[in-house]
Design an enzyme around this catalytic site. Structure first.
Site, PDB file in Angstrom:
ATOM      1  N   LYS A   1      37.363  30.081 -45.030  1.00 38.75           N
ATOM      2  CA  LYS A   1      37.037  30.021 -46.476  1.00 38.75           C
ATOM      3  C   LYS A   1      35.848  31.684 -46.838  1.00 38.75           C
ATOM      4  CE  LYS A   1      33.426  27.060 -45.795  1.00 38.75           C
ATOM      5  NZ  LYS A   1      33.880  26.488 -44.569  1.00 38.75           N
TER       6      LYS A   1
ATOM      7  N   GLN B   1      30.164  25.993 -44.665  1.00 35.40           N
ATOM      8  CA  GLN B   1      29.926  24.680 -43.499  1.00 35.40           C
ATOM      9  C   GLN B   1      31.211  24.085 -44.799  1.00 35.40           C
ATOM     10  OE1 GLN B   1      26.911  25.273 -43.887  1.00 35.40           O
ATOM     11  NE2 GLN B   1      26.945  26.587 -42.674  1.00 35.40           N
TER      12      GLN B   1
ATOM     13  N   ASP C   1      35.085  26.071 -41.015  1.00 34.65           N
ATOM     14  CA  ASP C   1      35.074  27.102 -40.161  1.00 34.65           C
ATOM     15  C   ASP C   1      37.455  26.958 -40.579  1.00 34.65           C
ATOM     16  OD1 ASP C   1      33.864  27.918 -38.712  1.00 34.65           O
ATOM     17  OD2 ASP C   1      33.876  26.447 -36.965  1.00 34.65           O
TER      18      ASP C   1
ATOM     19  N   GLY D   1      29.188  31.357 -40.370  1.00 36.79           N
ATOM     20  CA  GLY D   1      30.112  32.830 -39.819  1.00 36.79           C
ATOM     21  C   GLY D   1      30.933  32.969 -40.958  1.00 36.79           C
TER      22      GLY D   1
HETATM   23  P1  IMP Z   1      23.631  22.785 -37.991  1.00 32.54           P
HETATM   24  O1  IMP Z   1      24.035  23.566 -39.396  1.00 32.54           O
HETATM   25  O2  IMP Z   1      22.676  24.218 -37.026  1.00 32.54           O
HETATM   26  O3  IMP Z   1      22.109  22.118 -38.341  1.00 32.54           O
HETATM   27  O4  IMP Z   1      24.353  22.230 -37.289  1.00 32.54           O
HETATM   28  C1  IMP Z   1      25.026  21.420 -37.040  1.00 32.54           C
HETATM   29  C2  IMP Z   1      26.310  20.831 -37.431  1.00 32.54           C
HETATM   30  O5  IMP Z   1      27.025  21.755 -38.025  1.00 32.54           O
HETATM   31  C3  IMP Z   1      26.921  21.731 -35.784  1.00 32.54           C
HETATM   32  O6  IMP Z   1      27.638  20.888 -35.443  1.00 32.54           O
HETATM   33  C4  IMP Z   1      27.199  23.107 -35.910  1.00 32.54           C
HETATM   34  O7  IMP Z   1      28.443  23.096 -34.952  1.00 32.54           O
HETATM   35  C5  IMP Z   1      28.331  22.495 -37.380  1.00 32.54           C
HETATM   36  N1  IMP Z   1      28.223  23.878 -38.186  1.00 32.54           N
HETATM   37  C6  IMP Z   1      26.750  24.908 -38.695  1.00 32.54           C
HETATM   38  N2  IMP Z   1      27.216  25.889 -39.181  1.00 32.54           N
HETATM   39  C7  IMP Z   1      28.656  25.522 -39.011  1.00 32.54           C
HETATM   40  C8  IMP Z   1      30.021  26.358 -39.751  1.00 32.54           C
HETATM   41  O8  IMP Z   1      29.801  27.514 -40.625  1.00 32.54           O
HETATM   42  N3  IMP Z   1      30.646  26.501 -39.173  1.00 32.54           N
HETATM   43  C9  IMP Z   1      31.156  25.072 -38.824  1.00 32.54           C
HETATM   44  N4  IMP Z   1      30.454  24.128 -37.567  1.00 32.54           N
HETATM   45  C10 IMP Z   1      29.524  24.563 -38.410  1.00 32.54           C
END
Ligand code: IMP
Length: 428
Positions: free
Chosen positions: A16, A224, A13, A40
């Protein structure tokens, strides 16, 4: 410099999406190499807002080719919706989006297992996006995952699905006490995906090899952030992929020499969603002010993001891991009006002062930030397009970041739209 890697330096977040969108103008190809619809990426132009979860942000520029590489996990239903959403808004996707035949499918049971596993962990949960990311990568590592090349062959797909469903249904029913999945229903739904994606699925490795040979400019779009990397992040509070520079090579099948420069995206403060250590987290009015100013709510899940001050210990780690040589500082305008700003310059852990080492989660949990306090700025930076027009305190703040991280300050973002950008250095 031809090929550029854009990487998030914090917990995702960082903004990017906008930076990739600004830079994509100069690139020929934009490629995603990891992650999935947990991302996102928000891009605003012509007053319109686009949130992209899986398609590279380059798609918003006509004539750019976009790649979803081998290392990405894809929910075909979600991708289809995204393609249709863009097409409905007049953006041509077919013929410009190339989906790797090696990319892994997020299946309905992966999403169910993700949700059930988080439920079972209760307060100790990771706080995942429940998009099935972890269970899909777990199947990849167990060598039972279904890839797009499997989807393209009806018999292979059915056979792999039925074999997997035996185990997944057993887990869902007997361990989690949840509902199970019917293979016939999945086969019928995925038949539609086979037809829809037959125009998109291809050998993306060869596209990239040919692009390299013909000196095309490639932008590698990270999702991420570094601190969510499966190896180098705050494990286990991470995502399940390699978000850092090594992931570019493994996730796309390209050699390291193809990455010419690395741009680290640093949000002017820090946020994180989900659980896990966050030494510079703040609470109370200042946190709420930053959250409201920056609309710090997850673009995938809508969850309020945890907010905190900038953290040089974490950022030094990100700069080293990725070999960052240039910086894009984003969301500077969100700090407009704050009386003072803090920056964490070191961690105090018992009697030790940590400056250059980013410790593992259990230690990080017990680290106290050592802060330097800087004055805030009273004039608005929102929408500023030239460095000279920034208030002196804001100039001092960004200069301190770039001096400390020993990386040149290439871009400063002062708002959501493409125009609200200060470009100090051309990266191409
Ligand atoms: P997952 O990727 O859904 O398995 O989530 C694992 C961790 O990564 C959690 O803390 C999510 O909130 C975080 N996370 C996954 N994708 C994003 C992103 O695009 N932005 C911020 N945090 C993310």
């Amino acid at each position: 410099m031809a090929n550029l890697f854009v990487v998030g330096t914090q917990w995702g977040d960082e903004g990017k999406g906008k930076i990739v969108d600004v830079l994509a103008k100069e690139a020929d190809i934009v490629a995603r190499f990891q992650g999935g619809p947990n991302a996102g990426h928000t891009v605003v132009y012509d007053g319109q807002k686009f949130i992209l979860h899986i398609i590279p942000s380059g798609i918003l520029h006509p004539n750019k080719r976009c790649i979803i590489g081998d290392g990405v996990v894809v929910d075909p239903g979600g991708l289809l919706e995204e393609i249709e959403g863009l097409t409905d808004r007049g953006i041509e996707v077919e013929g410009r989006l190339f989906l790797s035949d090696h990319a892994h499918l997020i299946m309905p049971y992966h999403k169910a297992i993700d949700a059930e596993s988080e439920k079972a962990l209760g307060k100790k949960g990771i706080g995942t996006t429940k998009r099935g990311i972890g269970p899909t990568y777990a199947d990849q590592a167990s060598r039972i995952s279904i890839r797009f090349c499997d989807l393209m062959d009806e018999e292979i797909f059915r056979e792999k699905l039925e074999r997997n469903l035996k185990e997944k249904n057993f887990l869902l029913e007997h361990y989690y006490g949840a509902g199970s999945f019917d293979s016939k229903e999945i086969v019928a739904t995925f038949k539609k995906y086979r037809e829809k994606f037959s125009h998109y699925v291809t050998d993306t490795r060869t596209i990239l090899k040919d692009a390299f040979k013909s000196s095309k400019k490639i932008l590698f779009e990270g999702a991420q952030g570094t601190l969510l990397d499966i190896n180098h992040g705050t494990y286990p509070f991470v995502t399940s992929s390699a978000t850092t520079v090594g992931g570019v090579c493994s996730g796309l099948g390209v050699p390291p020499k193809m990455i010419h420069t690395v741009l680290g995206v640093v949000k002017a403060y820090t946020t994180r969603v989900g659980g896990g250590p966050f030494p510079t987290e703040i609470h109370g009015d200042t946190c709420e002010q930053i959250r409201q100013n920056g609309s710090e709510f997850g673009s995938t899940t809508g969850r309020p993001r945890r907010c905190g001050w900038l953290d040089f210990v974490a950022l030094r780690h990100s700069v080293w891991i990725n070999g960052i040589d240039h910086l894009a500082i984003t969301r500077l305008d969100v700090l407009d009006g704050l009386e003072e700003l803090k920056i964490c310059t070191a961690y105090r852990y018992n009697e030790e002062i940590l400056v250059d080492t980013f410790p593992h989660t259990e230690v990080l949990d017990r680290c106290e930030p050592v802060y330097e306090t800087l004055p805030g700025w009273k004039t608005k930076t929102e929408g500023t397009r030239t460095y000279e027009d920034l208030p002196q305190e804001a100039k001092d703040y960004v200069t301190l970041i770039s001096d400390t991280l020993k990386a040149s300050l290439a871009i400063i973002s002062t708002g959501e739209s493409r125009d609200s950008t200060i470009i100090r250095e051309s990266l191409y």
